[in-house]
Design a protein around this motif. Structure first.
Motif, PDB file in Angstrom:
ATOM      1  N   UNK A  69     -47.190 119.033  40.929  1.00 48.37           N
ATOM      2  CA  UNK A  69     -47.145 119.219  39.488  1.00 48.37           C
ATOM      3  C   UNK A  69     -48.389 119.980  39.004  1.00 48.37           C
ATOM      4  N   UNK A  70     -48.238 120.608  37.847  1.00 45.94           N
ATOM      5  CA  UNK A  70     -49.378 121.277  37.229  1.00 45.94           C
ATOM      6  C   UNK A  70     -50.382 120.221  36.771  1.00 45.94           C
ATOM      7  N   UNK A  71     -51.662 120.498  36.965  1.00 48.25           N
ATOM      8  CA  UNK A  71     -52.707 119.545  36.595  1.00 48.25           C
ATOM      9  C   UNK A  71     -53.833 120.250  35.863  1.00 48.25           C
ATOM     10  N   UNK A  72     -54.529 119.467  35.064  1.00 50.64           N
ATOM     11  CA  UNK A  72     -55.637 120.027  34.296  1.00 50.64           C
ATOM     12  C   UNK A  72     -56.846 120.257  35.185  1.00 50.64           C
ATOM     13  N   UNK A  73     -57.622 121.264  34.821  1.00 45.42           N
ATOM     14  CA  UNK A  73     -58.873 121.553  35.527  1.00 45.42           C
ATOM     15  C   UNK A  73     -60.047 121.416  34.562  1.00 45.42           C
ATOM     16  N   UNK A  74     -60.059 122.229  33.518  1.00 47.80           N
ATOM     17  CA  UNK A  74     -61.166 122.193  32.557  1.00 47.80           C
ATOM     18  C   UNK A  74     -60.734 122.858  31.266  1.00 47.80           C
ATOM     19  N   UNK A  75     -61.397 122.476  30.177  1.00 50.16           N
ATOM     20  CA  UNK A  75     -61.073 123.053  28.876  1.00 50.16           C
ATOM     21  C   UNK A  75     -62.321 123.134  28.025  1.00 50.16           C
ATOM     22  N   UNK A  76     -62.231 123.945  26.988  1.00 44.11           N
ATOM     23  CA  UNK A  76     -63.317 123.982  26.023  1.00 44.11           C
ATOM     24  C   UNK A  76     -62.796 124.452  24.671  1.00 44.11           C
TER      25      UNK A  76
END
Length: 127
Positions: free
Chosen positions: A44-51
């Protein structure tokens, strides 16, 4: 119409580094929430980083904390993902995505379903 174009993917040996970039154009807002997500093969698609491009808040998945750094260049409407100490488990298609600032403000910056515009992806392979 918002468009996102990723670049910087490639193949690297474990322990190496890569820097991904995401250039945004056509954005109706001056500030927005931008995230990097990845989809390993068969997973599945997963989060890595955001800002949030209007502030200093950054958000990281536990699996990349201390190894990856997300940053922005507002003058160039570009967000970067510096990936260090890469491991084979980081192998995936990496996507950048964007949404309204509210997603970052309400603690949903790592929730893929909150993002409505996605890039085409760039492959990262770690061997």
């Amino acid at each position: 119409q918002v468009q996102l174009v990723e670049s910087g993917g490639g193949s690297v040996q474990a322990g190496g580094s890569l820097r991904l970039s995401c250039a945004a154009s056509g954005y109706p807002y001056s500030r927005y929430c931008m995230g990097w997500f990845r989809q390993p093969p068969g997973q599945e698609r997963e989060a890595v980083a955001s800002l949030y491009t209007g502030g200093r808040d950054t958000f990281y998945a536990d699996s990349v904390k201390g190894r990856f750094t997300i940053s922005r260049d507002n003058a160039e409407n570009t967000v970067h993902l510096q990936m260090d100490s890469l491991i084979p488990e980081d192998t995936a298609m990496y996507y950048c995505a964007t949404t309204t600032p509210r997603t970052c403000w309400v603690g949903a910056a790592l929730t893929a379903t909150e993002y409505y515009t996605w890039g085409q992806g760039t492959q990262v392979t770690v061997s």
